[in-house]
Every structure is written in structure tokens, then in C-alpha cells.
Design a protein around this motif. Sequence first.
Motif, PDB file in Angstrom:
ATOM      1  N   GLU A   1       0.825  -1.202   0.000  1.00  0.00           N
ATOM      2  CA  GLU A   1       0.000   0.000   0.000  1.00  0.00           C
ATOM      3  C   GLU A   1       0.864   1.260   0.000  1.00  0.00           C
ATOM      4  O   GLU A   1       0.551   2.235  -0.682  1.00  0.00           O
ATOM      5  CB  GLU A   1      -0.947  -0.001   1.207  1.00  0.00           C
ATOM      6  CG  GLU A   1      -2.016  -1.073   1.161  1.00  0.00           C
ATOM      7  CD  GLU A   1      -1.508  -2.486   1.457  1.00  0.00           C
ATOM      8  OE1 GLU A   1      -0.432  -2.634   2.097  1.00  0.00           O
ATOM      9  OE2 GLU A   1      -2.179  -3.442   1.019  1.00  0.00           O
TER      10      GLU A   1
ATOM     11  N   ALA B   1       0.891   4.068  -2.890  1.00  0.00           N
ATOM     12  CA  ALA B   1       0.605   5.467  -2.555  1.00  0.00           C
ATOM     13  C   ALA B   1       1.737   6.375  -3.034  1.00  0.00           C
ATOM     14  O   ALA B   1       1.492   7.426  -3.636  1.00  0.00           O
ATOM     15  CB  ALA B   1       0.400   5.622  -1.049  1.00  0.00           C
TER      16      ALA B   1
ATOM     17  N   ARG C   1       1.385   9.271  -5.887  1.00  0.00           N
ATOM     18  CA  ARG C   1       1.754  10.666  -5.604  1.00  0.00           C
ATOM     19  C   ARG C   1       2.872  11.138  -6.524  1.00  0.00           C
ATOM     20  O   ARG C   1       2.842  12.268  -7.016  1.00  0.00           O
ATOM     21  CB  ARG C   1       2.172  10.810  -4.147  1.00  0.00           C
ATOM     22  CG  ARG C   1       1.014  10.691  -3.194  1.00  0.00           C
ATOM     23  CD  ARG C   1       1.452  10.905  -1.747  1.00  0.00           C
ATOM     24  NE  ARG C   1       0.436  10.401  -0.846  1.00  0.00           N
ATOM     25  CZ  ARG C   1       0.640   9.507   0.101  1.00  0.00           C
ATOM     26  NH1 ARG C   1       1.848   9.034   0.315  1.00  0.00           N
ATOM     27  NH2 ARG C   1      -0.341   9.104   0.861  1.00  0.00           N
TER      28      ARG C   1
END
Length: 175
Positions: free
Chosen positions: A156, A160, A164
Motif C-alpha cells: 500500500e 501510494a 503521488r
Amino acid sequence: MTQHDSRFDAALLDAACKGDREAIIALLKVAQPDIRRYAKVSCKLQDVDDAVQESLWLVYNRIGTLRAVTSFAGWLFAIVRRECMRLMRKVFIKTDDISEFNDDPGLTYSHQLELRQDLSRAIQSLPEHYREVVLLRDIEELSVNDIALLLNLTREAVKARLHRARMMVREYLLD
């Protein structure tokens, strides 16, 4: 090198992890061919020797941080892979002139020099933890699982950071 490899018996690894200098040196001598093989797969040809040398030094200094003797092969591979990435990033970070990449088949997918320059600058502008994930996924084409293992992150967290980072690159390119 596998877990059943008799060259890396548990006693040798355990002694090396506990700081036994002779055991560490013996382990490095036995591991060097595997380190070189990993580097040949993970690095550019001209970086193999540097990656091997730095990897040996890192193993020597950090063998005490190995959590489980059975994970030595994966840990060793992660060190070599990370060192190859560091050498590759060095080229991206210090290079403002992209013309030296023209002969690199891995970077010739785009015929638009300006786009490659902009993309290189966008990646360079990322914070290091985002840049590392982008390079591993989009340049080295590692899987999310491999990146998570290599960087000691959760899947995860990798997803992420990758999301980003791509958003930041997109914003950079749109500006």
C-alpha cells in the motif's frame, strides 16, 4: 544461491551476524560470485564492478542487521539491487544534458528530445522517496511486490508513493 546452499550454513551466517570477523570474511568470499551475478542482471555493464564492491562493503558493515539467517539470499539481492539503483540515479541526478542517453536503447522509446528532457527534469524534481519508487517501477519495471520487498515497505505504501509521484510528474509537465 538458494536456502539449501551448503556454502551458507546456518552456523557461518549466525557467527557473521554476531560480528565474528573471520566468519564475515569467509561469508563474503563465498557470496562474491552471487553478488557479481546479481549485479550483472541488475546493473548496467559499466557499473557491475562498482556495485559488487559497494555491496560487499555494505554486507560487511550491515550483516549484524540481518533479521533471519534464512533470508540472507533475499537480503543480499536487495542490497545489490539497491546499489545498482543508486548508481543509475546518480546518472539521472547529475545529468542536465540528456544527449548522452541517445545511444541507450532503454531510453530511446521517445523520439522527442524535449519530452525526454522534461520527463528527466520532472523525475529529478521529485523528493527522493518518490523518485526511487518511480525509477524502480517505471524505469526498472519492477513489480509493486518487488519494490515493497526491496524498500522494506508495504504494498500500500509503494502504491501510494507511486501514485503521488506520478501526480507530481504530471503537474510538473503540465506547468
